[in-house]
Each structure stands twice: as structure tokens, then as C-alpha cells.
Scaffold this active site. Structure first.
Site, PDB file in Angstrom:
ATOM      1  N   HIS A  67       0.850  -1.188   0.000  1.00  0.00           N
ATOM      2  CA  HIS A  67       0.000   0.000   0.000  1.00  0.00           C
ATOM      3  C   HIS A  67       0.887   1.240   0.000  1.00  0.00           C
ATOM      4  O   HIS A  67       1.907   1.302   0.673  1.00  0.00           O
ATOM      5  CB  HIS A  67      -0.987  -0.007   1.176  1.00  0.00           C
ATOM      6  CG  HIS A  67      -0.360  -0.060   2.520  1.00  0.00           C
ATOM      7  ND1 HIS A  67       0.069   1.069   3.185  1.00  0.00           N
ATOM      8  CD2 HIS A  67      -0.082  -1.101   3.324  1.00  0.00           C
ATOM      9  CE1 HIS A  67       0.568   0.719   4.352  1.00  0.00           C
ATOM     10  NE2 HIS A  67       0.498  -0.594   4.462  1.00  0.00           N
TER      11      HIS A  67
ATOM     12  N   ASP B 128       2.790   5.882 -21.810  1.00  0.00           N
ATOM     13  CA  ASP B 128       2.524   5.758 -23.243  1.00  0.00           C
ATOM     14  C   ASP B 128       3.733   5.127 -23.943  1.00  0.00           C
ATOM     15  O   ASP B 128       4.787   4.914 -23.331  1.00  0.00           O
ATOM     16  CB  ASP B 128       2.124   7.108 -23.857  1.00  0.00           C
ATOM     17  CG  ASP B 128       3.199   8.170 -23.761  1.00  0.00           C
ATOM     18  OD1 ASP B 128       4.409   7.848 -23.821  1.00  0.00           O
ATOM     19  OD2 ASP B 128       2.827   9.357 -23.656  1.00  0.00           O
TER      20      ASP B 128
ATOM     21  N   ARG C 292       6.020  17.929 -16.279  1.00  0.00           N
ATOM     22  CA  ARG C 292       6.686  16.844 -17.015  1.00  0.00           C
ATOM     23  C   ARG C 292       7.900  16.271 -16.285  1.00  0.00           C
ATOM     24  O   ARG C 292       8.002  15.050 -16.075  1.00  0.00           O
ATOM     25  CB  ARG C 292       7.092  17.365 -18.392  1.00  0.00           C
ATOM     26  CG  ARG C 292       7.824  16.362 -19.226  1.00  0.00           C
ATOM     27  CD  ARG C 292       8.241  16.979 -20.549  1.00  0.00           C
ATOM     28  NE  ARG C 292       9.092  16.075 -21.279  1.00  0.00           N
ATOM     29  CZ  ARG C 292       9.949  16.468 -22.207  1.00  0.00           C
ATOM     30  NH1 ARG C 292      10.034  17.740 -22.530  1.00  0.00           N
ATOM     31  NH2 ARG C 292      10.692  15.589 -22.830  1.00  0.00           N
TER      32      ARG C 292
ATOM     33  N   TYR D 191       0.271  13.046 -23.774  1.00  0.00           N
ATOM     34  CA  TYR D 191       0.059  13.174 -22.331  1.00  0.00           C
ATOM     35  C   TYR D 191      -0.840  12.063 -21.792  1.00  0.00           C
ATOM     36  O   TYR D 191      -1.732  12.290 -20.989  1.00  0.00           O
ATOM     37  CB  TYR D 191      -0.492  14.557 -21.958  1.00  0.00           C
ATOM     38  CG  TYR D 191       0.467  15.668 -22.319  1.00  0.00           C
ATOM     39  CD1 TYR D 191       1.658  15.827 -21.610  1.00  0.00           C
ATOM     40  CD2 TYR D 191       0.209  16.518 -23.383  1.00  0.00           C
ATOM     41  CE1 TYR D 191       2.556  16.822 -21.953  1.00  0.00           C
ATOM     42  CE2 TYR D 191       1.105  17.521 -23.727  1.00  0.00           C
ATOM     43  CZ  TYR D 191       2.267  17.665 -23.008  1.00  0.00           C
ATOM     44  OH  TYR D 191       3.170  18.657 -23.356  1.00  0.00           O
ATOM     45  N   GLY D 192      -0.561  10.842 -22.222  1.00  0.00           N
ATOM     46  CA  GLY D 192      -1.361   9.700 -21.809  1.00  0.00           C
ATOM     47  C   GLY D 192      -0.824   8.965 -20.601  1.00  0.00           C
ATOM     48  O   GLY D 192      -1.376   7.950 -20.207  1.00  0.00           O
ATOM     49  N   ASN D 193       0.246   9.465 -19.984  1.00  0.00           N
ATOM     50  CA  ASN D 193       0.863   8.791 -18.842  1.00  0.00           C
ATOM     51  C   ASN D 193       0.047   9.010 -17.575  1.00  0.00           C
ATOM     52  O   ASN D 193      -0.473  10.094 -17.350  1.00  0.00           O
ATOM     53  CB  ASN D 193       2.277   9.337 -18.623  1.00  0.00           C
ATOM     54  CG  ASN D 193       3.102   9.260 -19.884  1.00  0.00           C
ATOM     55  OD1 ASN D 193       3.296   8.194 -20.442  1.00  0.00           O
ATOM     56  ND2 ASN D 193       3.585  10.403 -20.351  1.00  0.00           N
TER      57      ASN D 193
END
Length: 149
Positions: free
Chosen positions: A22, A30, A109, A131-133
Site C-alpha cells: 500500500h 505511453d 513533465r 500526455y497519456g501517462n
């Protein structure tokens, strides 16, 4: 294959998810992300889009309910436009499986890269959207009181 485990979840990924504690974080990156530069534990999920991977992962783990933002994405660099449909597609999965999850945090970034270096693992996907991360923070997995040895 396992029963009730999405076929997008590889044996290596299921092992990593199981070993995460946890508060540990996993980056779903991406196809262009510098995974090997950022982390020594990189899993390849080529050809798999992040919404499908999110759906498979979030059926196996929960997000940390004890932090203000258990989900983070990379913020656009100045001058870039953000396609909000990317986050919307991710949130549709997140909110469908874990309703009440706080809003997604946006991280600059290079701060995102630094956080990826501290993550438990990076999964480099086949995602090609800009920007798909996304970073997920794992919560304490609830154990059913009905479970008996």
C-alpha cells in the site's frame, strides 16, 4: 490464463501488482515514455491501450483512499494543448470501478519523470495519445471477513 483476470494482464504484471505494498505507485506510460531511463522495473504491454489496462488492473487492486490524490497525470508543457478526452476515458474506468476517487492531479513533465523513478514499476503500453501517462497509488487491499483458511 486465469479465471476473471483480464487477458491484458500479463504474468509479469500480475506478479508486480501482487508484490506492491500500500502506498506504492505504478506508472502506466505511453509508448513514447522513457521507461528504462526512469525505472529499473519496466514491464512491456505493447499494443495495449491504457483504458483497457486500467480496467484490468483496477479489478485487482484498489486506489489509496488515505491520500489526497491517488491518481496523477502529466501536465502539458507551456504552449501545448491538453486533450481532455484522454483523462475522461481514464476517469470513466476509474470512477466505474472505484467511485469517489478524488480528482486527478496534474504533475509537471520533469517532476512526473522524477516520480516515475520512485515508482514500484513502469508499464510501457501501446498508448499513443499525447500526455497519456498516468500514475496509480495502491491502497490497502481489503480482506473479506468471510475468508477463512
Amino acid at each position: 490464463m486465469l479465471i476473471n483476470v483480464s487477458p491484458v494482464i500479463s504474468p509479469e504484471l500480475i506478479s508486480v501488482l501482487h508484490r506492491m505494498g500500500h502506498g506504492d505507485e505504478i506508472v502506466l506510460a505511453d509508448a513514447f515514455f522513457p521507461g528504462d531511463t526512469c525505472n529499473s522495473r519496466v514491464i512491456r504491454a505493447d499494443g495495449i491501450r491504457i483504458p483497457q489496462l486500467l480496467d484490468g488492473i483496477l479489478r485487482l487492486i484498489n486506489l489509496d483512499p488515505y491520500v489526497p490524490t491517488p491518481v496523477a497525470m502529466m501536465a502539458p508543457v507551456p504552449g501545448d494543448e491538453l486533450d481532455m478526452s484522454v483523462e475522461e476515458s481514464y476517469r470513466k474506468v476509474i470512477d466505474g470501478l472505484w467511485p469517489g476517487t478524488p480528482a486527478t492531479e496534474r504533475i509537471e513533465r520533469f517532476a512526473f519523470y522524477e516520480r516515475a523513478k520512485q515508482a514500484f514499476a513502469v508499464v510501457v503500453t501501446g498508448e499513443t495519445v499525447k500526455y497519456g501517462n498516468i500514475i496509480l497509488k495502491k491502497g490497502v487491499v481489503p480482506v473479506s471477513s468471510e475468508f477463512k483458511w
